[in-house]
Design an enzyme around this catalytic site. Structure first.
Site, short mmCIF file in Angstrom:
data_model
loop_
_atom_site.label_atom_id
_atom_site.label_comp_id
_atom_site.label_asym_id
_atom_site.label_seq_id
_atom_site.Cartn_x
_atom_site.Cartn_y
_atom_site.Cartn_z
N HIS A 398 0.81 -1.21 0.00
CA HIS A 398 0.00 0.00 0.00
C HIS A 398 0.85 1.27 0.00
O HIS A 398 0.34 2.37 -0.24
CB HIS A 398 -0.93 0.00 1.22
CG HIS A 398 -2.31 0.51 0.91
ND1 HIS A 398 -2.56 1.48 -0.02
CD2 HIS A 398 -3.52 0.19 1.43
CE1 HIS A 398 -3.85 1.74 -0.08
NE2 HIS A 398 -4.47 0.96 0.78
N ASP A 402 -2.18 1.94 -4.81
CA ASP A 402 -3.46 2.38 -4.25
C ASP A 402 -4.50 1.27 -4.39
O ASP A 402 -4.45 0.47 -5.33
CB ASP A 402 -3.96 3.64 -4.95
CG ASP A 402 -3.05 4.84 -4.70
OD1 ASP A 402 -2.41 4.86 -3.64
OD2 ASP A 402 -2.99 5.73 -5.57
#
Length: 426
Positions: A398, A402
Protein backbone atom coordinates in the site's frame (compact mmCIF):
# COMPACT_ATOMS: atom_id res chain seq x y z
CA UNK A 1 47.93 -42.02 5.12
CA UNK A 2 47.36 -38.28 4.82
CA UNK A 3 44.71 -35.75 5.74
CA UNK A 4 42.88 -33.73 3.14
CA UNK A 5 41.32 -30.56 4.60
CA UNK A 6 38.46 -29.12 2.57
CA UNK A 7 37.68 -25.46 3.08
CA UNK A 8 34.42 -23.63 2.49
CA UNK A 9 34.53 -22.63 -1.18
CA UNK A 10 33.94 -19.19 -2.61
CA UNK A 11 30.41 -19.52 -4.00
CA UNK A 12 30.63 -16.20 -5.82
CA UNK A 13 28.59 -12.99 -6.02
CA UNK A 14 30.65 -11.44 -3.23
CA UNK A 15 29.31 -13.89 -0.62
CA UNK A 16 31.65 -13.90 2.40
CA UNK A 17 29.81 -16.40 4.59
CA UNK A 18 27.17 -19.11 4.24
CA UNK A 19 25.04 -21.15 6.61
CA UNK A 20 25.82 -24.84 7.01
CA UNK A 21 22.39 -26.36 6.48
CA UNK A 22 22.88 -30.13 6.57
CA UNK A 23 25.59 -32.79 6.71
CA UNK A 24 25.19 -35.82 4.48
CA UNK A 25 28.09 -37.62 6.14
CA UNK A 26 29.37 -38.21 9.66
CA UNK A 27 32.74 -38.93 11.25
CA UNK A 28 33.85 -42.41 10.27
CA UNK A 29 31.98 -42.51 6.95
CA UNK A 30 33.81 -43.57 3.81
CA UNK A 31 33.23 -41.12 0.97
CA UNK A 32 33.99 -41.16 -2.72
CA UNK A 33 34.87 -38.40 -5.14
CA UNK A 34 31.88 -36.21 -6.12
CA UNK A 35 29.74 -37.52 -3.24
CA UNK A 36 27.73 -34.72 -1.66
CA UNK A 37 29.17 -33.93 1.76
CA UNK A 38 26.98 -31.06 2.91
CA UNK A 39 24.35 -28.52 1.92
CA UNK A 40 25.04 -24.85 2.53
CA UNK A 41 22.56 -22.00 2.31
CA UNK A 42 23.30 -18.66 0.68
CA UNK A 43 20.93 -15.71 0.66
CA UNK A 44 19.36 -17.08 -2.50
CA UNK A 45 19.75 -20.84 -2.82
CA UNK A 46 20.76 -24.17 -1.34
CA UNK A 47 24.10 -25.40 -2.70
CA UNK A 48 25.56 -28.93 -2.59
CA UNK A 49 29.24 -29.29 -1.59
CA UNK A 50 30.80 -32.41 -3.18
CA UNK A 51 33.97 -34.22 -2.15
CA UNK A 52 37.08 -33.84 -4.34
CA UNK A 53 38.65 -37.04 -2.98
CA UNK A 54 38.07 -40.61 -1.82
CA UNK A 55 38.65 -41.24 1.87
CA UNK A 56 37.33 -41.46 5.41
CA UNK A 57 35.73 -38.55 7.29
CA UNK A 58 37.74 -37.77 10.43
CA UNK A 59 36.38 -34.34 11.43
CA UNK A 60 33.50 -31.98 10.65
CA UNK A 61 34.08 -28.26 10.71
CA UNK A 62 30.70 -27.04 11.94
CA UNK A 63 27.19 -27.84 13.05
CA UNK A 64 23.97 -27.41 11.05
CA UNK A 65 22.73 -23.86 11.51
CA UNK A 66 26.23 -22.44 11.97
CA UNK A 67 27.28 -19.52 9.77
CA UNK A 68 30.73 -20.21 8.32
CA UNK A 69 33.14 -17.87 6.56
CA UNK A 70 34.42 -18.64 3.09
CA UNK A 71 37.84 -20.28 3.54
CA UNK A 72 37.08 -21.80 6.94
CA UNK A 73 37.61 -25.54 7.47
CA UNK A 74 34.56 -27.46 6.31
CA UNK A 75 35.67 -31.10 6.69
CA UNK A 76 38.79 -33.23 7.11
CA UNK A 77 39.14 -36.50 5.19
CA UNK A 78 41.78 -39.18 5.69
CA UNK A 79 43.18 -40.24 2.31
CA UNK A 80 45.66 -42.75 0.98
CA UNK A 81 49.12 -41.42 0.21
CA UNK A 82 51.82 -39.29 1.76
CA UNK A 83 51.47 -38.14 5.34
CA UNK A 84 51.71 -34.45 4.57
CA UNK A 85 48.64 -32.32 5.20
CA UNK A 86 46.77 -31.28 2.09
CA UNK A 87 44.35 -28.41 1.92
CA UNK A 88 41.91 -27.33 -0.74
CA UNK A 89 38.68 -25.54 -1.22
CA UNK A 90 35.83 -27.85 -2.00
CA UNK A 91 35.28 -28.32 -5.73
CA UNK A 92 32.85 -26.02 -7.44
CA UNK A 93 29.50 -26.25 -5.67
CA UNK A 94 26.96 -28.23 -7.61
CA UNK A 95 25.06 -25.71 -9.72
CA UNK A 96 21.66 -26.20 -11.25
CA UNK A 97 21.71 -29.10 -13.65
CA UNK A 98 19.62 -29.26 -16.75
CA UNK A 99 16.19 -30.31 -15.58
CA UNK A 100 14.49 -33.36 -17.06
CA UNK A 101 11.48 -33.05 -19.35
CA UNK A 102 8.43 -31.37 -17.87
CA UNK A 103 6.86 -33.68 -15.23
CA UNK A 104 3.22 -34.51 -14.85
CA UNK A 105 1.43 -32.95 -11.91
CA UNK A 106 1.99 -36.04 -9.78
CA UNK A 107 5.56 -36.66 -10.91
CA UNK A 108 7.85 -36.88 -7.87
CA UNK A 109 11.06 -34.88 -7.66
CA UNK A 110 14.19 -36.91 -8.22
CA UNK A 111 16.17 -37.99 -5.18
CA UNK A 112 19.67 -36.80 -4.27
CA UNK A 113 22.57 -38.96 -5.45
CA UNK A 114 22.51 -42.49 -4.09
CA UNK A 115 25.80 -42.05 -2.27
CA UNK A 116 24.38 -39.16 -0.24
CA UNK A 117 21.17 -41.00 0.44
CA UNK A 118 23.14 -43.98 1.72
CA UNK A 119 24.72 -41.78 4.36
CA UNK A 120 21.35 -41.11 5.96
CA UNK A 121 19.74 -43.54 8.39
CA UNK A 122 17.12 -45.73 6.77
CA UNK A 123 13.52 -45.45 8.04
CA UNK A 124 12.61 -47.97 10.71
CA UNK A 125 9.26 -49.71 10.34
CA UNK A 126 7.20 -50.28 13.45
CA UNK A 127 4.18 -52.20 12.31
CA UNK A 128 2.25 -49.93 9.98
CA UNK A 129 4.28 -46.89 11.06
CA UNK A 130 7.67 -45.54 10.04
CA UNK A 131 10.00 -43.73 12.45
CA UNK A 132 11.56 -40.65 10.89
CA UNK A 133 13.99 -38.12 12.25
CA UNK A 134 12.39 -35.16 14.00
CA UNK A 135 13.23 -32.71 11.20
CA UNK A 136 12.62 -35.08 8.30
CA UNK A 137 9.77 -34.12 6.00
CA UNK A 138 8.38 -37.12 4.10
CA UNK A 139 8.96 -36.94 0.36
CA UNK A 140 5.67 -36.94 -1.56
CA UNK A 141 4.05 -35.17 -4.50
CA UNK A 142 1.30 -32.57 -3.89
CA UNK A 143 -1.30 -35.06 -5.15
CA UNK A 144 -0.17 -37.68 -2.63
CA UNK A 145 -0.22 -35.10 0.17
CA UNK A 146 -3.80 -34.17 -0.71
CA UNK A 147 -4.77 -37.86 -0.90
CA UNK A 148 -3.29 -38.41 2.57
CA UNK A 149 -5.16 -35.36 3.87
CA UNK A 150 -8.44 -36.64 2.44
CA UNK A 151 -7.85 -40.04 4.07
CA UNK A 152 -6.89 -38.50 7.42
CA UNK A 153 -3.41 -40.08 7.32
CA UNK A 154 -0.33 -38.49 8.89
CA UNK A 155 2.17 -38.73 6.06
CA UNK A 156 5.17 -38.98 8.38
CA UNK A 157 3.91 -42.38 9.57
CA UNK A 158 3.77 -43.95 6.11
CA UNK A 159 6.60 -46.03 4.68
CA UNK A 160 7.51 -44.79 1.19
CA UNK A 161 8.37 -47.28 -1.54
CA UNK A 162 9.42 -44.70 -4.14
CA UNK A 163 12.91 -43.34 -4.84
CA UNK A 164 14.63 -42.13 -1.64
CA UNK A 165 11.63 -43.31 0.38
CA UNK A 166 9.11 -41.14 -1.48
CA UNK A 167 5.53 -41.87 -0.47
CA UNK A 168 3.31 -42.99 -3.35
CA UNK A 169 -0.46 -43.40 -3.65
CA UNK A 170 -0.15 -47.18 -3.23
CA UNK A 171 1.78 -46.65 0.00
CA UNK A 172 -1.24 -44.84 1.43
CA UNK A 173 -3.47 -47.77 0.47
CA UNK A 174 -0.99 -50.21 2.02
CA UNK A 175 -0.93 -48.15 5.21
CA UNK A 176 -4.72 -48.25 5.40
CA UNK A 177 -4.71 -52.00 4.83
CA UNK A 178 -2.18 -52.47 7.62
CA UNK A 179 -4.28 -50.34 9.89
CA UNK A 180 -7.29 -52.53 9.22
CA UNK A 181 -5.29 -55.69 9.88
CA UNK A 182 -4.28 -54.24 13.25
CA UNK A 183 -7.84 -53.25 14.10
CA UNK A 184 -7.91 -55.87 16.82
CA UNK A 185 -5.20 -54.00 18.76
CA UNK A 186 -6.38 -52.28 21.95
CA UNK A 187 -8.16 -49.04 21.02
CA UNK A 188 -7.13 -47.50 24.33
CA UNK A 189 -3.64 -46.75 22.94
CA UNK A 190 -5.16 -44.11 20.69
CA UNK A 191 -6.39 -42.22 23.77
CA UNK A 192 -3.27 -42.62 25.91
CA UNK A 193 -1.88 -39.46 27.50
CA UNK A 194 1.17 -37.98 25.87
CA UNK A 195 3.82 -35.76 27.45
CA UNK A 196 6.51 -35.86 24.79
CA UNK A 197 7.99 -32.70 23.32
CA UNK A 198 9.89 -32.03 20.12
CA UNK A 199 12.25 -29.16 19.40
CA UNK A 200 13.11 -28.39 15.79
CA UNK A 201 15.98 -26.03 15.04
CA UNK A 202 15.11 -23.38 12.47
CA UNK A 203 18.05 -23.49 10.08
CA UNK A 204 18.82 -23.49 6.38
CA UNK A 205 16.02 -22.77 3.97
CA UNK A 206 13.42 -22.62 6.75
CA UNK A 207 15.42 -19.87 8.49
CA UNK A 208 15.72 -17.88 5.25
CA UNK A 209 11.99 -18.21 4.61
CA UNK A 210 11.21 -17.10 8.16
CA UNK A 211 13.51 -14.09 7.86
CA UNK A 212 12.08 -13.02 4.49
CA UNK A 213 8.46 -13.42 5.59
CA UNK A 214 9.07 -11.49 8.80
CA UNK A 215 10.94 -8.78 6.91
CA UNK A 216 8.16 -8.49 4.32
CA UNK A 217 5.35 -8.17 6.87
CA UNK A 218 7.28 -5.64 8.98
CA UNK A 219 8.44 -3.40 6.13
CA UNK A 220 5.58 -3.44 3.62
CA UNK A 221 2.06 -2.12 4.20
CA UNK A 222 0.19 -5.22 3.06
CA UNK A 223 -3.38 -5.21 1.89
CA UNK A 224 -5.23 -8.01 0.10
CA UNK A 225 -7.95 -8.01 -2.52
CA UNK A 226 -10.05 -11.07 -3.43
CA UNK A 227 -12.06 -11.46 -6.62
CA UNK A 228 -14.15 -14.34 -7.95
CA UNK A 229 -13.52 -15.43 -11.54
CA UNK A 230 -15.52 -17.68 -13.85
CA UNK A 231 -12.89 -19.92 -15.44
CA UNK A 232 -15.31 -22.16 -17.34
CA UNK A 233 -14.37 -20.79 -20.76
CA UNK A 234 -10.62 -20.83 -20.22
CA UNK A 235 -10.79 -24.37 -18.80
CA UNK A 236 -12.67 -25.44 -21.96
CA UNK A 237 -9.98 -23.78 -24.09
CA UNK A 238 -7.24 -25.46 -22.07
CA UNK A 239 -8.89 -28.89 -22.48
CA UNK A 240 -9.28 -28.29 -26.22
CA UNK A 241 -5.63 -27.26 -26.68
CA UNK A 242 -4.42 -30.24 -24.66
CA UNK A 243 -6.53 -32.62 -26.71
CA UNK A 244 -5.28 -31.14 -29.98
CA UNK A 245 -1.66 -30.36 -29.18
CA UNK A 246 -0.89 -32.07 -25.85
CA UNK A 247 0.90 -35.05 -27.41
CA UNK A 248 3.23 -32.89 -29.50
CA UNK A 249 3.66 -29.72 -27.43
CA UNK A 250 3.00 -30.89 -23.89
CA UNK A 251 0.03 -30.49 -21.56
CA UNK A 252 -1.02 -27.03 -20.40
CA UNK A 253 -2.01 -26.27 -16.82
CA UNK A 254 -3.81 -23.08 -15.85
CA UNK A 255 -0.55 -21.38 -14.83
CA UNK A 256 0.64 -20.41 -18.35
CA UNK A 257 -2.73 -18.74 -18.97
CA UNK A 258 -2.36 -16.82 -15.71
CA UNK A 259 1.15 -15.75 -16.69
CA UNK A 260 -0.20 -14.54 -20.04
CA UNK A 261 -3.01 -12.65 -18.29
CA UNK A 262 -0.45 -10.94 -16.03
CA UNK A 263 1.64 -9.90 -19.03
CA UNK A 264 -1.33 -8.38 -20.87
CA UNK A 265 -2.82 -6.66 -17.80
CA UNK A 266 0.54 -5.16 -16.81
CA UNK A 267 0.58 -3.15 -20.04
CA UNK A 268 -2.09 -0.94 -18.52
CA UNK A 269 -0.86 -1.23 -14.92
CA UNK A 270 2.94 -0.85 -15.05
CA UNK A 271 3.00 0.23 -11.40
CA UNK A 272 2.37 -3.42 -10.44
CA UNK A 273 5.48 -4.67 -12.24
CA UNK A 274 7.87 -2.80 -10.02
CA UNK A 275 10.36 -2.97 -7.17
CA UNK A 276 10.42 -0.55 -4.26
CA UNK A 277 13.68 0.39 -2.59
CA UNK A 278 12.31 1.72 0.68
CA UNK A 279 15.73 2.86 1.90
CA UNK A 280 16.42 4.99 -1.16
CA UNK A 281 12.71 5.81 -1.57
CA UNK A 282 12.82 4.83 -5.25
CA UNK A 283 10.25 2.88 -7.27
CA UNK A 284 11.65 1.10 -10.33
CA UNK A 285 9.08 0.11 -12.95
CA UNK A 286 10.29 -2.57 -15.33
CA UNK A 287 9.33 -3.30 -18.91
CA UNK A 288 10.48 -6.92 -18.67
CA UNK A 289 8.01 -9.19 -16.89
CA UNK A 290 9.97 -11.70 -14.80
CA UNK A 291 7.29 -13.79 -13.09
CA UNK A 292 8.24 -15.53 -9.86
CA UNK A 293 6.28 -18.78 -9.46
CA UNK A 294 6.09 -19.79 -5.79
CA UNK A 295 7.00 -23.49 -5.59
CA UNK A 296 6.87 -25.81 -2.60
CA UNK A 297 9.95 -28.00 -2.28
CA UNK A 298 11.03 -30.52 0.33
CA UNK A 299 13.19 -27.86 1.99
CA UNK A 300 10.53 -25.13 1.93
CA UNK A 301 9.05 -22.44 -0.29
CA UNK A 302 11.16 -21.33 -3.26
CA UNK A 303 10.37 -18.81 -6.00
CA UNK A 304 12.01 -19.67 -9.34
CA UNK A 305 11.66 -16.99 -11.99
CA UNK A 306 10.17 -17.24 -15.49
CA UNK A 307 12.21 -14.56 -17.23
CA UNK A 308 10.79 -12.38 -19.99
CA UNK A 309 7.31 -13.85 -19.76
CA UNK A 310 6.19 -11.08 -22.10
CA UNK A 311 8.06 -12.80 -24.94
CA UNK A 312 6.83 -16.37 -24.30
CA UNK A 313 4.02 -18.38 -25.86
CA UNK A 314 1.70 -20.54 -23.75
CA UNK A 315 3.76 -23.67 -24.34
CA UNK A 316 7.05 -21.88 -23.84
CA UNK A 317 5.81 -20.59 -20.48
CA UNK A 318 4.48 -24.04 -19.56
CA UNK A 319 7.79 -25.73 -20.35
CA UNK A 320 9.77 -23.13 -18.40
CA UNK A 321 7.46 -23.33 -15.38
CA UNK A 322 7.81 -27.12 -15.32
CA UNK A 323 11.58 -26.97 -15.74
CA UNK A 324 12.02 -24.46 -12.95
CA UNK A 325 9.59 -26.22 -10.60
CA UNK A 326 11.43 -29.49 -11.12
CA UNK A 327 14.79 -27.83 -10.44
CA UNK A 328 13.43 -26.15 -7.29
CA UNK A 329 11.90 -29.36 -5.93
CA UNK A 330 15.21 -31.15 -6.57
CA UNK A 331 17.08 -28.39 -4.76
CA UNK A 332 19.03 -27.78 -7.98
CA UNK A 333 17.75 -24.33 -8.95
CA UNK A 334 20.61 -21.87 -9.40
CA UNK A 335 20.88 -18.49 -7.70
CA UNK A 336 20.06 -16.77 -10.98
CA UNK A 337 16.92 -18.88 -11.38
CA UNK A 338 15.76 -17.89 -7.89
CA UNK A 339 16.26 -14.13 -8.13
CA UNK A 340 15.24 -11.14 -10.20
CA UNK A 341 11.45 -11.51 -10.25
CA UNK A 342 9.29 -8.42 -10.80
CA UNK A 343 5.91 -9.88 -9.77
CA UNK A 344 4.99 -13.21 -8.17
CA UNK A 345 2.31 -15.79 -8.86
CA UNK A 346 1.48 -18.22 -6.05
CA UNK A 347 -0.84 -21.21 -6.14
CA UNK A 348 -1.56 -24.13 -3.82
CA UNK A 349 -3.23 -26.08 -6.60
CA UNK A 350 -5.92 -28.48 -5.39
CA UNK A 351 -5.20 -27.33 -1.80
CA UNK A 352 -5.77 -23.69 -2.75
CA UNK A 353 -8.70 -23.13 -0.42
CA UNK A 354 -11.27 -20.40 -0.89
CA UNK A 355 -9.28 -17.34 0.21
CA UNK A 356 -5.64 -16.75 1.10
CA UNK A 357 -3.55 -13.72 2.07
CA UNK A 358 -0.18 -14.13 0.32
CA UNK A 359 2.86 -12.31 1.67
CA UNK A 360 4.75 -10.03 -0.71
CA UNK A 361 8.04 -11.16 -2.16
CA UNK A 362 10.03 -8.00 -1.40
CA UNK A 363 11.09 -5.75 -3.04
CA UNK A 364 8.14 -6.49 -5.35
CA UNK A 365 4.89 -4.61 -4.78
CA UNK A 366 2.33 -7.19 -5.96
CA UNK A 367 1.67 -10.92 -5.62
CA UNK A 368 -1.26 -12.74 -7.25
CA UNK A 369 -2.58 -15.77 -5.37
CA UNK A 370 -4.59 -18.52 -7.05
CA UNK A 371 -7.23 -20.50 -5.15
CA UNK A 372 -8.76 -23.81 -6.15
CA UNK A 373 -11.37 -24.25 -8.89
CA UNK A 374 -14.80 -25.41 -7.73
CA UNK A 375 -18.06 -26.04 -9.57
CA UNK A 376 -20.92 -23.94 -8.22
CA UNK A 377 -24.41 -22.94 -9.34
CA UNK A 378 -24.36 -19.42 -10.79
CA UNK A 379 -27.00 -17.18 -12.32
CA UNK A 380 -26.15 -16.45 -15.97
CA UNK A 381 -28.64 -14.44 -18.06
CA UNK A 382 -31.42 -15.29 -15.62
CA UNK A 383 -30.69 -19.03 -15.64
CA UNK A 384 -29.05 -21.11 -12.88
CA UNK A 385 -26.13 -22.98 -14.45
CA UNK A 386 -23.09 -24.86 -13.16
CA UNK A 387 -19.87 -22.90 -13.69
CA UNK A 388 -16.25 -23.43 -12.74
CA UNK A 389 -15.33 -20.68 -10.30
CA UNK A 390 -11.99 -19.64 -8.84
CA UNK A 391 -10.86 -16.84 -6.54
CA UNK A 392 -7.77 -14.72 -6.97
CA UNK A 393 -6.45 -13.65 -3.56
CA UNK A 394 -3.81 -11.03 -4.18
CA UNK A 395 -1.69 -8.77 -1.97
CA UNK A 396 -0.12 -5.38 -2.63
CA UNK A 397 2.23 -2.91 -0.99
CA UNK A 398 0.00 0.00 0.00
CA UNK A 399 3.03 2.28 0.17
CA UNK A 400 3.21 2.05 -3.62
CA UNK A 401 -0.11 0.68 -4.87
CA UNK A 402 -3.46 2.38 -4.25
CA UNK A 403 -6.49 0.24 -3.49
CA UNK A 404 -8.40 1.38 -6.56
CA UNK A 405 -5.49 0.52 -8.86
CA UNK A 406 -5.17 -2.93 -7.28
CA UNK A 407 -8.88 -3.61 -7.80
CA UNK A 408 -8.76 -2.43 -11.41
CA UNK A 409 -5.68 -4.58 -12.05
CA UNK A 410 -7.37 -7.74 -10.78
CA UNK A 411 -10.55 -6.88 -12.66
CA UNK A 412 -8.46 -6.62 -15.83
CA UNK A 413 -7.06 -10.09 -15.19
CA UNK A 414 -10.58 -11.33 -14.54
CA UNK A 415 -11.80 -9.96 -17.87
CA UNK A 416 -8.94 -11.59 -19.74
CA UNK A 417 -9.52 -15.00 -18.15
CA UNK A 418 -13.30 -14.92 -18.58
CA UNK A 419 -12.93 -13.94 -22.24
CA UNK A 420 -9.80 -15.95 -23.09
CA UNK A 421 -9.66 -14.86 -26.74
CA UNK A 422 -8.63 -11.40 -25.49
CA UNK A 423 -5.40 -12.92 -24.15
CA UNK A 424 -4.19 -13.21 -27.73
CA UNK A 425 -5.74 -10.16 -29.43
CA UNK A 426 -3.14 -7.46 -30.05
Amino acid sequence: MGTHVIKMPDIGEGIAEVELSQWHVKVGDLVVEDQVLADVMTDKAMVDIPSPVHGKVIALGGQPGEVMAVGSVLISIEVEGAGNLKESAAPAPVAAKEAPAAPKAETAAESKPAAAAAARPAPVCQGPMVAREADERPLASPAVRKHALDLGIQLRLVRGSGPAGRVLHEDLEAYLAQGQSNASAPAAAAYAQRNDEEQIQVIGMRRKIAQRMQDATQRAAHFSYVEEIDVTAIEELRAHLNEKHGASRGKLTLLPFLVRALVVALRDFPQMNARYDDEAQVITRLGAVHVGVATQSDVGLMVPVVRHAEARSLWDSAAEISRLANAARNGKASRDELSGSTITLTSLGALGGIVSTPVLNLPEVAIVGVNKIVERPMVVKGQVVIRKMMNLSSSFDHRVVDGMDAALFIQAIRGLLEQPATLFVE
